[in-house]
Design a protein around this motif. Structure first.
Motif, PDB file in Angstrom:
ATOM      1  N   GLY A 173       0.762  -1.244   0.000  1.00  0.00           N
ATOM      2  CA  GLY A 173       0.000   0.000   0.000  1.00  0.00           C
ATOM      3  C   GLY A 173       0.790   1.289   0.000  1.00  0.00           C
ATOM      4  O   GLY A 173       0.208   2.378   0.063  1.00  0.00           O
ATOM      5  N   LYS A 174       2.109   1.199  -0.095  1.00  0.00           N
ATOM      6  CA  LYS A 174       2.916   2.415  -0.086  1.00  0.00           C
ATOM      7  C   LYS A 174       2.841   3.119  -1.440  1.00  0.00           C
ATOM      8  O   LYS A 174       2.951   2.486  -2.486  1.00  0.00           O
ATOM      9  N   PRO A 175       2.676   4.450  -1.440  1.00  0.00           N
ATOM     10  CA  PRO A 175       2.731   5.204  -2.698  1.00  0.00           C
ATOM     11  C   PRO A 175       4.160   5.248  -3.212  1.00  0.00           C
ATOM     12  O   PRO A 175       5.120   4.982  -2.477  1.00  0.00           O
ATOM     13  N   LEU A 176       4.328   5.599  -4.471  1.00  0.00           N
ATOM     14  CA  LEU A 176       5.636   5.581  -5.119  1.00  0.00           C
ATOM     15  C   LEU A 176       6.691   6.338  -4.332  1.00  0.00           C
ATOM     16  O   LEU A 176       7.820   5.850  -4.171  1.00  0.00           O
ATOM     17  N   GLU A 177       6.352   7.496  -3.807  1.00  0.00           N
ATOM     18  CA  GLU A 177       7.374   8.310  -3.134  1.00  0.00           C
ATOM     19  C   GLU A 177       7.855   7.699  -1.819  1.00  0.00           C
ATOM     20  O   GLU A 177       8.872   8.110  -1.269  1.00  0.00           O
ATOM     21  N   GLN A 178       7.153   6.669  -1.316  1.00  0.00           N
ATOM     22  CA  GLN A 178       7.521   6.087  -0.026  1.00  0.00           C
ATOM     23  C   GLN A 178       8.109   4.681  -0.115  1.00  0.00           C
ATOM     24  O   GLN A 178       8.502   4.118   0.913  1.00  0.00           O
ATOM     25  N   ILE A 179       8.212   4.126  -1.307  1.00  0.00           N
ATOM     26  CA  ILE A 179       8.595   2.720  -1.381  1.00  0.00           C
ATOM     27  C   ILE A 179      10.047   2.446  -1.003  1.00  0.00           C
ATOM     28  O   ILE A 179      10.412   1.293  -0.743  1.00  0.00           O
ATOM     29  N   ARG A 180      10.878   3.498  -0.928  1.00  0.00           N
ATOM     30  CA  ARG A 180      12.271   3.302  -0.517  1.00  0.00           C
ATOM     31  C   ARG A 180      12.523   3.734   0.927  1.00  0.00           C
ATOM     32  O   ARG A 180      13.656   3.665   1.405  1.00  0.00           O
ATOM     33  N   LYS A 181      11.480   4.156   1.638  1.00  0.00           N
ATOM     34  CA  LYS A 181      11.658   4.691   2.984  1.00  0.00           C
ATOM     35  C   LYS A 181      12.205   3.657   3.958  1.00  0.00           C
ATOM     36  O   LYS A 181      12.922   4.000   4.904  1.00  0.00           O
ATOM     37  N   ALA A 182      11.867   2.387   3.765  1.00  0.00           N
ATOM     38  CA  ALA A 182      12.335   1.334   4.666  1.00  0.00           C
ATOM     39  C   ALA A 182      13.710   0.815   4.274  1.00  0.00           C
ATOM     40  O   ALA A 182      14.248  -0.083   4.920  1.00  0.00           O
ATOM     41  N   GLY A 183      14.287   1.374   3.226  1.00  0.00           N
ATOM     42  CA  GLY A 183      15.603   0.950   2.769  1.00  0.00           C
ATOM     43  C   GLY A 183      15.531  -0.268   1.868  1.00  0.00           C
ATOM     44  O   GLY A 183      14.456  -0.675   1.411  1.00  0.00           O
ATOM     45  N   GLY A 184      16.697  -0.868   1.613  1.00  0.00           N
ATOM     46  CA  GLY A 184      16.765  -2.043   0.760  1.00  0.00           C
ATOM     47  C   GLY A 184      16.596  -3.328   1.554  1.00  0.00           C
ATOM     48  O   GLY A 184      16.277  -3.299   2.749  1.00  0.00           O
ATOM     49  N   ILE A 185      16.806  -4.449   0.893  1.00  0.00           N
ATOM     50  CA  ILE A 185      16.759  -5.740   1.572  1.00  0.00           C
ATOM     51  C   ILE A 185      18.065  -6.484   1.312  1.00  0.00           C
ATOM     52  O   ILE A 185      18.715  -6.303   0.291  1.00  0.00           O
ATOM     53  N   ASP A 186      18.424  -7.329   2.248  1.00  0.00           N
ATOM     54  CA  ASP A 186      19.692  -8.042   2.190  1.00  0.00           C
ATOM     55  C   ASP A 186      19.616  -9.262   1.274  1.00  0.00           C
ATOM     56  O   ASP A 186      18.532  -9.817   1.036  1.00  0.00           O
ATOM     57  N   ASN A 187      20.761  -9.694   0.799  1.00  0.00           N
ATOM     58  CA  ASN A 187      20.831 -10.955   0.074  1.00  0.00           C
ATOM     59  C   ASN A 187      20.409 -12.085   1.004  1.00  0.00           C
ATOM     60  O   ASN A 187      20.678 -12.060   2.206  1.00  0.00           O
ATOM     61  N   SER A 188      19.731 -13.070   0.439  1.00  0.00           N
ATOM     62  CA  SER A 188      19.263 -14.256   1.174  1.00  0.00           C
ATOM     63  C   SER A 188      18.286 -13.910   2.295  1.00  0.00           C
ATOM     64  O   SER A 188      18.156 -14.651   3.266  1.00  0.00           O
ATOM     65  N   SER A 189      17.607 -12.785   2.171  1.00  0.00           N
ATOM     66  CA  SER A 189      16.643 -12.368   3.198  1.00  0.00           C
ATOM     67  C   SER A 189      15.239 -12.871   2.869  1.00  0.00           C
ATOM     68  O   SER A 189      14.944 -13.275   1.738  1.00  0.00           O
ATOM     69  N   LEU A 190      14.387 -12.825   3.885  1.00  0.00           N
ATOM     70  CA  LEU A 190      13.003 -13.263   3.752  1.00  0.00           C
ATOM     71  C   LEU A 190      12.064 -12.137   4.158  1.00  0.00           C
ATOM     72  O   LEU A 190      12.241 -11.512   5.202  1.00  0.00           O
ATOM     73  N   SER A 191      11.060 -11.885   3.324  1.00  0.00           N
ATOM     74  CA  SER A 191       9.974 -10.963   3.655  1.00  0.00           C
ATOM     75  C   SER A 191       8.661 -11.691   3.395  1.00  0.00           C
ATOM     76  O   SER A 191       8.586 -12.542   2.505  1.00  0.00           O
ATOM     77  N   ILE A 192       7.636 -11.368   4.176  1.00  0.00           N
ATOM     78  CA  ILE A 192       6.360 -12.083   4.057  1.00  0.00           C
ATOM     79  C   ILE A 192       5.197 -11.093   4.039  1.00  0.00           C
ATOM     80  O   ILE A 192       5.146 -10.165   4.852  1.00  0.00           O
ATOM     81  N   ILE A 193       4.278 -11.323   3.125  1.00  0.00           N
ATOM     82  CA  ILE A 193       3.017 -10.586   3.055  1.00  0.00           C
ATOM     83  C   ILE A 193       1.874 -11.560   3.328  1.00  0.00           C
ATOM     84  O   ILE A 193       1.855 -12.678   2.799  1.00  0.00           O
ATOM     85  N   GLU A 194       0.945 -11.130   4.159  1.00  0.00           N
ATOM     86  CA  GLU A 194      -0.248 -11.929   4.443  1.00  0.00           C
ATOM     87  C   GLU A 194      -1.384 -11.468   3.540  1.00  0.00           C
ATOM     88  O   GLU A 194      -1.583 -10.268   3.350  1.00  0.00           O
ATOM     89  N   VAL A 195      -2.106 -12.429   2.984  1.00  0.00           N
ATOM     90  CA  VAL A 195      -3.201 -12.123   2.061  1.00  0.00           C
ATOM     91  C   VAL A 195      -4.537 -12.375   2.747  1.00  0.00           C
ATOM     92  O   VAL A 195      -4.770 -13.453   3.318  1.00  0.00           O
ATOM     93  N   SER A 196      -5.410 -11.399   2.712  1.00  0.00           N
ATOM     94  CA  SER A 196      -6.749 -11.544   3.270  1.00  0.00           C
ATOM     95  C   SER A 196      -7.746 -10.845   2.368  1.00  0.00           C
ATOM     96  O   SER A 196      -7.371 -10.244   1.353  1.00  0.00           O
ATOM     97  N   ASP A 197      -9.010 -10.894   2.740  1.00  0.00           N
ATOM     98  CA  ASP A 197     -10.035 -10.208   1.959  1.00  0.00           C
ATOM     99  C   ASP A 197      -9.789  -8.698   1.921  1.00  0.00           C
ATOM    100  O   ASP A 197     -10.223  -8.010   0.995  1.00  0.00           O
ATOM    101  N   ALA A 198      -9.069  -8.205   2.929  1.00  0.00           N
ATOM    102  CA  ALA A 198      -8.792  -6.765   3.003  1.00  0.00           C
ATOM    103  C   ALA A 198      -7.630  -6.368   2.101  1.00  0.00           C
ATOM    104  O   ALA A 198      -7.395  -5.182   1.873  1.00  0.00           O
ATOM    105  N   GLY A 199      -6.871  -7.360   1.602  1.00  0.00           N
ATOM    106  CA  GLY A 199      -5.753  -7.050   0.720  1.00  0.00           C
ATOM    107  C   GLY A 199      -4.449  -7.643   1.222  1.00  0.00           C
ATOM    108  O   GLY A 199      -4.429  -8.711   1.841  1.00  0.00           O
TER     109      GLY A 199
END
Length: 210
Positions: free
Chosen positions: A168-194
């Motif tokens: 849900g981040k707008p374009l101008e905010q997608i780098r605010k959290a910085g980059g991600i490391d090699n061999s890293s894991l990120s997870i998104i949960e999917v629900s009816d809300a998105g």
């Protein structure tokens, strides 16, 4: 609820050399990357993924292959060009410092101000183009495998842009959290809300390797 798992490929020779490595550039994984990826595979081995979707670039393919060697159950695998790394045009294979020297403003925007980034001078890809192709991969996979866990293996710039956009981040905010490391894991949960980001750039599986 279903979850989407996102893995960045292991560190490569170009990563170590600080060379830009986009959608056309590629270099071998470092030997240590196979060990790190195996640790991540051990972490994920008991999850029943409906499918693994991988960038067709060699560094991502080798990462995915190393991951599944640890899995108890190997799901179907497909390769999708929509997950390739951000296209950097004429700058692919160029040292980061050299690129900054040649295009200081655009290199700053690349990392800090995505909404102001304009790669026309070096024939690169735009953020909206990256968002369109990568988001399509995920949305189609979710539609085809409702309420099922999915694994995506891709690249740093692509995954940061994709994950933050989906959450849900707008374009101008997608780098605010910085980059991600090699061999890293990120997870998104999917629900009816998105889509909801529940884990970002986690490398706990590498603690025993450090």
């Amino acid at each position: 609820m279903a979850k989407l798992y996102f893995v960045r490929h292991g560190k490569t020779e170009w990563n170590l050399a600080r060379k830009l490595q986009g959608k056309n550039g590629d270099s071998p994984l470092l030997e240590e990357s196979y060990l790190e990826t195996a640790l991540l595979g051990e972490r994920l081995k008991d999850i029943s993924f409906a499918k693994i979707i991988v960038s067709p670039q060699k560094r991502a393919v080798l990462t995915a292959q190393t991951l599944i060697e640890e899995f108890n159950e190997v799901p179907p695998i497909s390769y999708d060009a929509g997950l390739k790394e951000f296209g950097l045009g004429e700058l692919e294979g160029v040292l980061i410092e050299s690129a900054i020297e040649r295009y200081p403003e655009q290199m700053h925007h690349l990392r800090n101000n995505p909404h102001e980034y304009d790669p026309e001078e070096f024939q690169g890809e735009t953020y909206p183009e990256l968002i369109k192709r990568s988001s399509q991969v995920v949305n189609e996979a979710v539609a085809q495998h409702p309420n099922q866990d999915l694994l995506f293996v891709a690249h740093g710039m692509t995954l940061v842009t994709l994950i933050q956009t989906l959450s849900g981040k707008p374009l101008e905010q997608i780098r605010k959290a910085g980059g991600i490391d090699n061999s890293s894991l990120s997870i998104i949960e999917v629900s009816d809300a998105g889509y909801e980001l529940i884990l970002w750039n986690d490398t706990a599986h590498l603690d025993s390797f450090k």
